[in-house]
Design an enzyme around this catalytic site. Structure first.
Site, PDB file in Angstrom:
ATOM      1  N   LYS A 115     -20.415 -22.298  42.732  1.00 50.12           N
ATOM      2  CA  LYS A 115     -21.132 -23.690  43.304  1.00 50.12           C
ATOM      3  C   LYS A 115     -22.949 -23.098  43.413  1.00 50.12           C
ATOM      4  CE  LYS A 115     -20.896 -22.503  48.305  1.00 50.12           C
ATOM      5  NZ  LYS A 115     -20.162 -23.104  49.551  1.00 50.12           N
ATOM      6  N   ASN A 147      -9.362 -19.695  48.236  1.00 49.10           N
ATOM      7  CA  ASN A 147      -9.073 -19.170  48.719  1.00 49.10           C
ATOM      8  C   ASN A 147      -8.575 -18.037  48.397  1.00 49.10           C
ATOM      9  OD1 ASN A 147     -12.591 -19.409  48.257  1.00 49.10           O
ATOM     10  ND2 ASN A 147     -12.628 -18.400  51.282  1.00 49.10           N
ATOM     11  N   THR A 160     -16.591 -21.749  56.267  1.00 45.10           N
ATOM     12  CA  THR A 160     -16.833 -23.023  56.719  1.00 45.10           C
ATOM     13  C   THR A 160     -15.844 -23.940  56.652  1.00 45.10           C
ATOM     14  OG1 THR A 160     -18.411 -23.351  55.165  1.00 45.10           O
ATOM     15  CG2 THR A 160     -19.125 -22.029  57.218  1.00 45.10           C
ATOM     16  N   SER A 182     -15.295   1.187  58.645  1.00 43.56           N
ATOM     17  CA  SER A 182     -16.729   0.107  58.207  1.00 43.56           C
ATOM     18  C   SER A 182     -17.634   1.066  57.692  1.00 43.56           C
ATOM     19  CB  SER A 182     -16.708  -1.160  59.390  1.00 43.56           C
ATOM     20  OG  SER A 182     -17.114  -2.048  58.599  1.00 43.56           O
ATOM     21  N   GLN A 184     -11.914 -24.505  51.396  1.00 46.74           N
ATOM     22  CA  GLN A 184     -12.355 -22.479  50.915  1.00 46.74           C
ATOM     23  C   GLN A 184     -11.546 -22.098  51.446  1.00 46.74           C
ATOM     24  OE1 GLN A 184     -16.216 -21.657  52.955  1.00 46.74           O
ATOM     25  NE2 GLN A 184     -17.455 -23.481  51.818  1.00 46.74           N
ATOM     26  N   LEU A 230     -17.301 -12.143  48.224  1.00 48.88           N
ATOM     27  CA  LEU A 230     -17.715 -13.383  47.409  1.00 48.88           C
ATOM     28  C   LEU A 230     -19.182 -13.215  47.066  1.00 48.88           C
ATOM     29  CD1 LEU A 230     -15.915 -16.193  49.002  1.00 48.88           C
ATOM     30  CD2 LEU A 230     -15.225 -15.277  46.746  1.00 48.88           C
ATOM     31  N   ALA A 231     -19.426 -12.282  47.810  1.00 49.89           N
ATOM     32  CA  ALA A 231     -21.532 -12.316  47.584  1.00 49.89           C
ATOM     33  C   ALA A 231     -22.168 -12.773  48.080  1.00 49.89           C
ATOM     34  CB  ALA A 231     -21.977 -12.053  46.100  1.00 49.89           C
ATOM     35  N   TYR A 265     -20.053 -10.666  66.191  1.00 47.76           N
ATOM     36  CA  TYR A 265     -20.025 -11.296  65.708  1.00 47.76           C
ATOM     37  C   TYR A 265     -20.306 -12.818  66.155  1.00 47.76           C
ATOM     38  CZ  TYR A 265     -17.979  -9.108  61.596  1.00 47.76           C
ATOM     39  OH  TYR A 265     -18.363  -8.837  60.637  1.00 47.76           O
ATOM     40  N   GLY A 319     -14.655 -15.606  53.737  1.00 51.96           N
ATOM     41  CA  GLY A 319     -15.134 -15.551  54.902  1.00 51.96           C
ATOM     42  C   GLY A 319     -15.034 -17.646  54.497  1.00 51.96           C
TER      43      GLY A 319
HETATM   44  P1  NAP Z   1     -18.386 -13.550  51.883  1.00 52.12           P
HETATM   45  O1  NAP Z   1     -17.256 -13.723  52.015  1.00 52.12           O
HETATM   46  O2  NAP Z   1     -19.139 -12.959  50.563  1.00 52.12           O
HETATM   47  O3  NAP Z   1     -19.079 -15.208  51.357  1.00 52.12           O
HETATM   48  C1  NAP Z   1     -18.439 -16.199  52.628  1.00 52.12           C
HETATM   49  C2  NAP Z   1     -19.136 -17.970  52.243  1.00 52.12           C
HETATM   50  O4  NAP Z   1     -18.746 -18.193  50.953  1.00 52.12           O
HETATM   51  C3  NAP Z   1     -18.675 -18.133  53.683  1.00 52.12           C
HETATM   52  O5  NAP Z   1     -19.274 -18.649  54.825  1.00 52.12           O
HETATM   53  C4  NAP Z   1     -19.058 -19.757  53.047  1.00 52.12           C
HETATM   54  O6  NAP Z   1     -20.061 -19.883  53.419  1.00 52.12           O
HETATM   55  C5  NAP Z   1     -18.762 -19.461  51.198  1.00 52.12           C
HETATM   56  N1  NAP Z   1     -16.964 -19.563  50.683  1.00 52.12           N
HETATM   57  C6  NAP Z   1     -16.424 -18.919  50.868  1.00 52.12           C
HETATM   58  N2  NAP Z   1     -15.549 -19.664  50.199  1.00 52.12           N
HETATM   59  C7  NAP Z   1     -15.642 -20.541  49.683  1.00 52.12           C
HETATM   60  C8  NAP Z   1     -14.828 -21.141  48.213  1.00 52.12           C
HETATM   61  N3  NAP Z   1     -14.021 -21.467  48.509  1.00 52.12           N
HETATM   62  N4  NAP Z   1     -16.126 -22.396  47.233  1.00 52.12           N
HETATM   63  C9  NAP Z   1     -17.672 -22.176  48.150  1.00 52.12           C
HETATM   64  N5  NAP Z   1     -18.165 -21.677  48.802  1.00 52.12           N
HETATM   65  C10 NAP Z   1     -17.428 -20.809  49.827  1.00 52.12           C
HETATM   66  O7  NAP Z   1     -18.816 -12.842  52.701  1.00 52.12           O
HETATM   67  P2  NAP Z   1     -18.541 -13.223  54.479  1.00 52.12           P
HETATM   68  O8  NAP Z   1     -17.347 -13.712  55.305  1.00 52.12           O
HETATM   69  O9  NAP Z   1     -19.675 -12.445  55.168  1.00 52.12           O
HETATM   70  O10 NAP Z   1     -17.441 -12.108  54.252  1.00 52.12           O
HETATM   71  C11 NAP Z   1     -16.083 -11.763  54.780  1.00 52.12           C
HETATM   72  C12 NAP Z   1     -15.942 -11.847  56.604  1.00 52.12           C
HETATM   73  O11 NAP Z   1     -16.021  -9.670  56.581  1.00 52.12           O
HETATM   74  C13 NAP Z   1     -16.453 -11.642  56.993  1.00 52.12           C
HETATM   75  O12 NAP Z   1     -15.916 -12.993  57.736  1.00 52.12           O
HETATM   76  C14 NAP Z   1     -16.501 -10.490  57.854  1.00 52.12           C
HETATM   77  O13 NAP Z   1     -15.347 -10.465  58.888  1.00 52.12           O
HETATM   78  C15 NAP Z   1     -16.545  -8.951  57.206  1.00 52.12           C
HETATM   79  N6  NAP Z   1     -17.790  -8.284  57.294  1.00 52.12           N
HETATM   80  C16 NAP Z   1     -17.836  -6.825  57.620  1.00 52.12           C
HETATM   81  C17 NAP Z   1     -19.148  -6.535  57.523  1.00 52.12           C
HETATM   82  C18 NAP Z   1     -19.576  -5.340  57.963  1.00 52.12           C
HETATM   83  O14 NAP Z   1     -20.525  -4.584  58.613  1.00 52.12           O
HETATM   84  N7  NAP Z   1     -17.640  -5.332  58.386  1.00 52.12           N
HETATM   85  C19 NAP Z   1     -20.075  -7.411  57.364  1.00 52.12           C
HETATM   86  C20 NAP Z   1     -20.201  -8.337  56.922  1.00 52.12           C
HETATM   87  C21 NAP Z   1     -19.241  -9.401  57.015  1.00 52.12           C
HETATM   88  P3  NAP Z   1     -20.389 -21.597  52.987  1.00 52.12           P
HETATM   89  O15 NAP Z   1     -19.920 -22.231  52.898  1.00 52.12           O
HETATM   90  O16 NAP Z   1     -21.837 -21.550  54.203  1.00 52.12           O
HETATM   91  O17 NAP Z   1     -21.760 -21.363  51.924  1.00 52.12           O
END
Ligand code: NAP
Length: 314
Positions: free
Chosen positions: A215, A291, A283, A150, A287, A207-208, A53, A281
């Site tokens: 949002k 969460n 930013t 994973s 957030q 959170l897809a 990452y 995740g």
């Molecule tokens: P996620 O949790 O589905 O989406 C996170 C994104 O949604 C944030 O970066 C932010 O993006 C937005 N967000 C988060 N909380 C929010 C809130 N309260 N209100 C509005 N927007 C919000 O996806 P992810 O971060 O990619 O996945 C979670 C974690 O899983 C990663 O950080 C990583 O550690 C892990 N991961 C692992 C793999 C694997 O292959 N093992 C693959 C992917 C991810 P914006 O602000 O940019 O919109």
């Protein structure tokens, strides 16, 4: 903050964790410091990153700096296996690679142990026996406390569990896979396998990527700084009519209970016995706040049935 056990291990993790893949990619060190500080303040203990990452190493480096002396208070999870350079010696699950990869991660993270060291993707060219034996040596040396998988399929998790048992090696205690209200495919094979063989699910993309935050609204302009807006075509695939229809139904379900789509997305995962921690995740610190609050929703049996009715589509 509610705590849960990670698989059949003695390790406890916060039911809402922090996914760290934005560090060094979408956000810089100063923003990372604020996000991490907020998570620590709110009782988040599981921080999930990977060597790859942040353009190969940036996330681990920034996370290590942001944690500073607080590192001892948390569960630090990272991963290895994705290419970290050119050629066959800079990726995968071989003993040769793992022994080097762990040293590089420890250095970037600024620590002398990793709590949860995860195989990022299956490596079809390395026998899983070799990967497990190399990881077991790291556990015995104290550089790693627990190991996780994973992106394994259900049969691969079972194969690893059998080999670990037969050879008395440290077993995988977690399976980090794609899992959220819009994508429940792992419930076919992986979830039953993990439940039976002593692991927990750590859902990624909970959170897809923002689709389940509320949002993005059908027919309205997309938020400029949202991940799905910036992802272009890849983002558009998630912003589909079918997904909007489901999110709108989830919104009605949540609003009837004074909650939001985000609350339902995280609360539903946090309510599954097979999920240990929802590693969303973030930013921005706000957030993280939203969460963590969402993770306090422990859904009733009736609420879980209703969510199945809305989202169960395979
Ligand atoms: P996620 O949790 O589905 O989406 C996170 C994104 O949604 C944030 O970066 C932010 O993006 C937005 N967000 C988060 N909380 C929010 C809130 N309260 N209100 C509005 N927007 C919000 O996806 P992810 O971060 O990619 O996945 C979670 C974690 O899983 C990663 O950080 C990583 O550690 C892990 N991961 C692992 C793999 C694997 O292959 N093992 C693959 C992917 C991810 P914006 O602000 O940019 O919109």
């Amino acid at each position: 903050m509610r705590m849960k056990s990670l698989g059949r291990s003695g390790l406890k993790v916060s039911v809402v964790g922090l996914g760290c893949n934005n560090f060094g990619m979408k956000i810089d060190q100063a923003e990372t410091d604020r996000v991490v500080a907020k998570a620590l303040d709110l009782g988040v203990t599981l921080f999930d990153t990977a060597d790859a990452y942040g353009n190969k190493g940036g996330s681990e480096t920034m996370l290590g700096k942001a944690l500073g002396t607080r590192r001892k208070d948390i569960v630090l999870a990272t991963k290895f296996g994705l290419p970290m350079g050119e050629g066959d010696y800079m990726k995968g699950g071989s003993r040769r690679y793992i022994v080097n990869a762990v040293e590089a991660s420890l250095k970037r993270l600024g620590t002398d142990y990793i709590d949860l060291y995860q195989l990022h993707f299956p490596d079809p060219e390395t026998p899983i026996e070799e990967t497990l034996a190399a990881l077991d040596d790291l556990v015995r040396s104290g550089k790693v406390r627990y190991i996780g998988s994973s992106n394994l399929a259900g049969w691969q998790f079972v194969e690893a569990a059998f080999i670990a048992k037969e050879r008395r090696l440290a077993p995988f205690v977690s399976a980090q896979n794609h899992y959220n209200l819009l994508d429940r495919k792992i419930e076919h094979e992986l979830v039953p396998a993990v439940k039976k063989y002593g692991g927990s699910i750590l859902p990624y993309f909970p959170l897809a990527s923002g689709m389940l935050t509320g949002k993005y609204k059908r027919g309205l302009d997309l938020p400029n700084d949202g991940r799905l807006t910036q992802w272009g075509e890849r983002g558009k695939a998630l912003l589909s009519d079918a997904n909007f229809e489901m999110v709108e139904q989830v919104a009605v379900f949540a609003e009837k209970r004074g909650k939001t789509v985000l609350d339902a997305a995280i609360g539903w995962l946090a309510s599954q016995p097979h999920v240990a921690s929802v590693i969303a995740g973030a930013t921005k610190p706000e957030q993280v706040e939203a969460n963590v609050a969402a993770g306090s929703w422990e859904m009733s049996a009736e609420e879980l049935d209703e969510m199945n009715r809305i989202t169960f589509r395979f």
